[in-house]
Each structure stands twice: as C-alpha cells, then as structure tokens.
Motif scaffolding. Structure first.
Motif, PDB file in Angstrom:
ATOM      1  N   ARG A 136     -74.860  68.318 -30.715  1.00 30.21           N
ATOM      2  CA  ARG A 136     -75.840  69.300 -31.147  1.00 30.21           C
ATOM      3  C   ARG A 136     -76.130  70.384 -30.120  1.00 30.21           C
ATOM      4  NH1 ARG A 136     -75.526  65.296 -33.977  1.00 30.21           N
ATOM      5  NH2 ARG A 136     -76.448  65.071 -36.016  1.00 30.21           N
ATOM      6  N   LEU A 137     -75.921  70.071 -28.846  1.00 28.75           N
ATOM      7  CA  LEU A 137     -76.350  71.013 -27.813  1.00 28.75           C
ATOM      8  C   LEU A 137     -75.241  71.601 -26.976  1.00 28.75           C
ATOM      9  CD1 LEU A 137     -79.546  69.097 -26.633  1.00 28.75           C
ATOM     10  CD2 LEU A 137     -79.390  70.990 -28.250  1.00 28.75           C
ATOM     11  N   LEU A 171     -76.584  64.362 -28.294  1.00 32.18           N
ATOM     12  CA  LEU A 171     -76.815  65.545 -27.465  1.00 32.18           C
ATOM     13  C   LEU A 171     -75.590  66.431 -27.365  1.00 32.18           C
ATOM     14  CD1 LEU A 171     -78.919  63.839 -24.660  1.00 32.18           C
ATOM     15  CD2 LEU A 171     -79.747  65.244 -26.559  1.00 32.18           C
ATOM     16  N   LYS A 172     -74.411  65.822 -27.165  1.00 29.29           N
ATOM     17  CA  LYS A 172     -73.176  66.600 -27.061  1.00 29.29           C
ATOM     18  C   LYS A 172     -72.847  67.311 -28.370  1.00 29.29           C
ATOM     19  CE  LYS A 172     -71.039  63.617 -23.613  1.00 29.29           C
ATOM     20  NZ  LYS A 172     -70.054  62.539 -23.409  1.00 29.29           N
ATOM     21  N   PRO A 218     -81.215  59.686 -31.834  1.00 30.99           N
ATOM     22  CA  PRO A 218     -81.144  60.924 -31.049  1.00 30.99           C
ATOM     23  C   PRO A 218     -81.101  60.689 -29.546  1.00 30.99           C
ATOM     24  CG  PRO A 218     -83.366  60.571 -31.826  1.00 30.99           C
ATOM     25  CD  PRO A 218     -82.520  59.482 -32.431  1.00 30.99           C
ATOM     26  N   ASP A 257     -75.816  60.002 -25.940  1.00 32.18           N
ATOM     27  CA  ASP A 257     -75.047  61.140 -25.426  1.00 32.18           C
ATOM     28  C   ASP A 257     -74.304  61.859 -26.549  1.00 32.18           C
ATOM     29  OD1 ASP A 257     -75.889  60.543 -22.873  1.00 32.18           O
ATOM     30  OD2 ASP A 257     -74.049  59.496 -22.322  1.00 32.18           O
TER      31      ASP A 257
END
Length: 127
Positions: free
Chosen positions: A122-123, A119-120, A113, A116
C-alpha cells in the motif's frame, strides 16, 4: 494458558466455487478485554509454522467477532470510503467460522494491517 501463543490448526476457505486447504497454520485468540467474551476474535497466521507462506498475498488475517460492533458495517464501510479516496485501506469481507465442524457464527475477515506485506503493497512509492 497463554492465549497469545499460536496453536497449530488446519484452515479451509470455501467461497461456493473454490476450496483451498492449508495445513499447519497458526491460530490464536485476538483482543484485549474481548478475550473474556463468549464469541472470540481470532488471528490466523499462514506463515507462523510454514515461513513464507501466504494466502491471497497475506501472511495474517483477523477474524473479528463483532462483540463491540455487532452489525459488522463500520469497519468495512470506512475501509471502502478510505479506498475510494485513493488512500491505503485494508481488504475485508464476511466469513462463517467453523472450528472442528461447529459453527461459531459470522465474522469479519480482515487483512492484518500490521504486516510488512500490507505496508509494502500500500505504501511503496507513497512515502
């Protein structure tokens, strides 16, 4: 010896139907106090020596030994609950680890997790 330095390794994935091989992946011991345990946790980096390379859209994975939670159930169960609520969650599964043909046992294979890509994926659009 510095355990946080990636060593060059070959990585094979076989799920009973599909075999994938990768040359020159980075492999290192993972963890803090658990580094002293007999069964080690590992971090695999697909792009450490080959920039931009991924496996299943992941640049890194973790292979957790389960030293602190030997049933391997809590982390995947909590990720499943988090995902069912519509929140970002890591992908994971179970894996048998072999190093130089020797079985090291069952591991928890988890998406890293801290990348990058995680994060990209999922967010994006959430924040």
């Amino acid at each position: 010896m510095n355990d946080s330095i990636y060593k060059i390794a070959n990585f094979s994935f076989y799920n009973g139907a599909q075999l994938q091989n990768f040359q020159s992946v980075g492999m290192r011991i993972k963890g803090g106090a658990s580094r002293g345990y007999v069964k080690k946790s590992w971090k695999i980096s697909f792009n450490h020596f080959d920039k931009g390379r991924t496996w299943g859209q992941m640049k890194k994975i973790q292979l957790k030994a389960g030293s602190m939670e030997p049933t391997f159930t809590r982390e995947l169960a909590s990720a499943s609950v988090i995902k069912s609520m519509g929140a970002p969650a890591i992908r994971g599964s179970y894996a048998n680890l072999f190093i130089n043909g020797v079985s090291w046992g069952t591991y928890l294979l988890l998406e890293d997790p801290g990348t990058d890509e995680f994060l990209k994926s999922r967010l994006t659009g959430v924040i």
